[in-house]
Design a protein around this motif. Structure first.
Motif, PDB file in Angstrom:
ATOM      1  N   GLY A 252      91.743  -9.779  50.418  1.00 48.40           N
ATOM      2  CA  GLY A 252      91.080 -10.857  49.698  1.00 48.40           C
ATOM      3  C   GLY A 252      89.896 -11.341  50.458  1.00 48.40           C
ATOM      4  N   MET A 253      89.772 -11.177  51.776  1.00 47.25           N
ATOM      5  CA  MET A 253      88.651 -11.590  52.476  1.00 47.25           C
ATOM      6  C   MET A 253      87.191 -10.915  52.130  1.00 47.25           C
ATOM      7  N   GLU A 254      86.338 -11.637  52.392  1.00 45.91           N
ATOM      8  CA  GLU A 254      84.979 -11.114  51.696  1.00 45.91           C
ATOM      9  C   GLU A 254      84.107 -10.331  52.611  1.00 45.91           C
ATOM     10  N   PHE A 255      84.911  -9.649  53.635  1.00 44.63           N
ATOM     11  CA  PHE A 255      83.826  -9.077  54.427  1.00 44.63           C
ATOM     12  C   PHE A 255      83.293  -7.886  54.168  1.00 44.63           C
ATOM     13  N   GLY A 256      83.601  -7.621  52.922  1.00 44.31           N
ATOM     14  CA  GLY A 256      83.291  -6.380  52.161  1.00 44.31           C
ATOM     15  C   GLY A 256      81.608  -6.709  51.537  1.00 44.31           C
ATOM     16  N   LYS A 257      81.501  -7.902  51.324  1.00 43.65           N
ATOM     17  CA  LYS A 257      80.278  -8.415  50.521  1.00 43.65           C
ATOM     18  C   LYS A 257      78.929  -8.569  51.630  1.00 43.65           C
ATOM     19  N   LYS A 258      77.891  -8.529  51.028  1.00 46.25           N
ATOM     20  CA  LYS A 258      76.828  -8.542  51.992  1.00 46.25           C
ATOM     21  C   LYS A 258      76.274 -10.267  52.110  1.00 46.25           C
ATOM     22  N   THR A 259      77.074 -10.956  52.857  1.00 41.79           N
ATOM     23  CA  THR A 259      76.945 -12.271  52.973  1.00 41.79           C
ATOM     24  C   THR A 259      76.178 -12.475  54.349  1.00 41.79           C
ATOM     25  N   LYS A 260      75.356 -13.550  54.217  1.00 46.41           N
ATOM     26  CA  LYS A 260      74.487 -13.679  55.628  1.00 46.41           C
ATOM     27  C   LYS A 260      75.274 -14.686  56.426  1.00 46.41           C
ATOM     28  N   ILE A 261      75.579 -14.175  57.784  1.00 46.64           N
ATOM     29  CA  ILE A 261      76.429 -14.946  58.566  1.00 46.64           C
ATOM     30  C   ILE A 261      75.461 -15.792  59.181  1.00 46.64           C
ATOM     31  N   MET A 262      75.728 -17.092  59.036  1.00 48.69           N
ATOM     32  CA  MET A 262      74.692 -18.234  59.812  1.00 48.69           C
ATOM     33  C   MET A 262      75.196 -18.495  61.046  1.00 48.69           C
ATOM     34  N   LYS A 263      74.077 -19.050  61.869  1.00 46.33           N
ATOM     35  CA  LYS A 263      74.437 -19.402  63.178  1.00 46.33           C
ATOM     36  C   LYS A 263      75.454 -20.317  63.324  1.00 46.33           C
ATOM     37  N   ASN A 264      75.731 -21.276  62.437  1.00 43.85           N
ATOM     38  CA  ASN A 264      76.694 -22.365  62.676  1.00 43.85           C
ATOM     39  C   ASN A 264      78.096 -21.850  62.297  1.00 43.85           C
ATOM     40  N   THR A 265      78.156 -20.740  61.530  1.00 43.63           N
ATOM     41  CA  THR A 265      79.689 -20.104  61.320  1.00 43.63           C
ATOM     42  C   THR A 265      79.763 -19.224  62.689  1.00 43.63           C
ATOM     43  N   ILE A 266      78.971 -18.647  63.377  1.00 45.58           N
ATOM     44  CA  ILE A 266      79.451 -17.795  64.368  1.00 45.58           C
ATOM     45  C   ILE A 266      79.556 -18.877  65.688  1.00 45.58           C
ATOM     46  N   ASN A 267      78.878 -20.088  65.726  1.00 47.93           N
ATOM     47  CA  ASN A 267      79.286 -21.209  66.595  1.00 47.93           C
ATOM     48  C   ASN A 267      80.676 -21.664  66.579  1.00 47.93           C
ATOM     49  N   THR A 268      81.059 -21.964  64.997  1.00 47.28           N
ATOM     50  CA  THR A 268      82.269 -22.289  64.908  1.00 47.28           C
ATOM     51  C   THR A 268      83.542 -21.448  65.282  1.00 47.28           C
ATOM     52  N   GLY A 269      83.306 -20.175  65.167  1.00 50.26           N
ATOM     53  CA  GLY A 269      84.155 -19.253  65.331  1.00 50.26           C
ATOM     54  C   GLY A 269      84.399 -19.096  66.641  1.00 50.26           C
TER      55      GLY A 269
END
Length: 444
Positions: free
Chosen positions: A84-101
């Motif tokens: 069910g993870m949405e890694f198959g969709k063309k979602t824009k990964i934002m800077k804040n998400t990368i920093n959180t991870g």
């Protein structure tokens, strides 16, 4: 079969007793103690280490079976993560998400490193020998919660460690400390660092642990299947348990034929890779509509509740009590370093909502995902900020890789010694820290 039903009924009764006791005892509501922990403690009191010494209330053969439940249930819980993870969709990964991870990864590595450093100090400075793999329990307990005690127990059991029950008990004890202290400290931070008023309606809702108003009760998910074919819940359960079964059978074959590398992989690591492949196939074939993430979460949530009850019920009290000093040391230092690391890095890398982001990550890193959500909702009741999205995506990545890293560190420390995970984790901290700094400078 009768034993299976009897034990399931016993654990269910403890869970319901936990719900009842929490609804009546204010202190449990004030501390946000889950019903599964309360029920587990009731079972612990009834067990052979306490009241069971004087009068046999629970058959001893039940305790033997219940002790292995967390290690069994953790398999489908972890294997289901990619579904069910949405890694198959063309979602824009934002800077804040990368920093959180990135920050959550640094916290994971640091908590694991601290645990093994404490093992080293007790060994070399105090000349006190802790069990060989002591170190991974802090991160397993703080970032994984009570349910992840099964990861520690299962990994050690597969390695043939005689002390797997003790390690499970230590993890459960640390998880309880982390959960309670994390919520108390988080609310305290909101009071002193924010000019926002504490949202009493949110606190009241989480304290009670139930929603009386029918119109406010959220749905547990969508019915993607019609009962004329298969029940939606049964469909999701069949996929999760089916993949778990394939992973177990495949791993047994790998071990039987002693296939290099594959025979050493943990069952959930292999299972998660299988689930990734299956979920990718669902997306490619256009049948990803048949999976609802909410339904999946309810299934894994149910399994986690029973895993927690089982883990608490079977805490080896005497053995854990002998480890109370290292438990307190690793807990206090881990708690302090976790907050400082998250708070400082949040101020450095986020341009907005630093407090909200800090609290969400801190709650997750000392309790469970829902703890972080609780602290976030106190600041942001309607979840109008972008924090939840960034926090959820960042957490998903660490939730996927965290158990694999924990198992790897346990294997290294058990087969060799604590120096090997210390070297590995130090390298990962340096690499992640430099990568995070380089990324932010480049983006800015």
């Amino acid at each position: 079969m009768n034993n299976f039903l009897s034990i399931l009924a016993y654990l269910s009764t403890l869970l319901l007793l936990g719900v009842f006791v929490k609804s009546k005892v204010k202190i449990f509501q004030q501390l946000f103690i889950p019903a599964s922990i309360i029920g587990g403690v009731i079972g612990l009191i009834l067990g052979s280490d306490l009241l069971g010494k004087y009068y046999t209330i629970i058959p001893k053969e039940w305790e033997v079976i219940v002790r292995s439940v967390p290690g069994i249930l953790i398999i489908p819980i972890l294997i289901s993560i990619p579904l069910g993870m949405e890694f198959g969709k063309k979602t824009k990964i934002m800077k804040n998400t990368i920093n959180t991870g990135g920050i959550l990864f640094l916290v994971t590595f640091t908590q694991l490193l601290l645990g093994y450093i404490v093992n080293f100090i007790f060994d070399k400075v105090f000349n006190i020998k802790l069990y060989k793999s002591f170190g991974a329990e802090l991160n397993s307990a703080f970032a994984g919660g009570h349910g992840t005690a099964g990861v520690v127990a299962r990994t050690l059991k597969e390695l043939g460690a005689e002390y797997w029950q003790l390690a499970q008990g230590v993890t459960v004890t640390l998880a309880t400390f982390g959960l309670v202290l994390g919520i108390i400290f988080g609310i305290y931070q909101i009071k002193i660092n924010s000019n926002k008023i504490l949202k009493t309606e949110i606190l009241s809702e989480y304290k009670n642990g139930y929603i009386k108003e029918k119109d406010k009760q959220p749905s547990i998910g969508k019915e993607t299947m019609l009962n004329t074919t298969v029940d939606t819940l049964a469909y999701h359960i069949a996929i999760i348990f089916g993949v778990s079964g394939i992973a177990i059978i495949s791993l047994d074959i790998f071990k039987y034929y002693k296939i290099p590398v594959l025979s050493k992989v943990t069952v959930w690591s292999y299972g998660m890779l299988l689930m990734f492949g299956i979920w990718k196939m669902f997306i490619k074939k256009g049948i990803d509509w048949s999976i609802d993430s909410k339904v999946k979460s309810r299934i894994t949530g149910t399994l986690t509740e029973f895993a927690i009850v089982s883990a608490v019920v079977t805490i080896p009290i005497k053995a854990v009590a002998s480890y109370i000093f290292p438990i307190l040391i690793v807990c206090l230092f881990g708690f302090y370093i976790t907050w400082i690391l998250i708070y400082k890095l949040s101020k450095r890398y986020f341009k907005s909502y630093e407090l909200e982001r800090s609290l969400a990550m801190f709650g997750t890193s000392t309790g469970v995902f829902i703890t972080g959500l609780l602290l976030l909702r106190i600041c942001d009741p309607k979840l109008e900020t972008p924090v939840l999205q960034d926090y959820s995506l960042g957490f998903s990545i660490t939730a996927l890789l965290g158990p694999i890293l924990i198992a790897t560190c346990i294997q290294l420390s058990f087969i060799y010694n604590y120096f090997y995970p210390i070297i590995l984790l130090s390298g990962l901290i340096i690499l992640t820290g430099f990568s995070l700094e380089y990324y932010n400078k480049r983006v800015d």
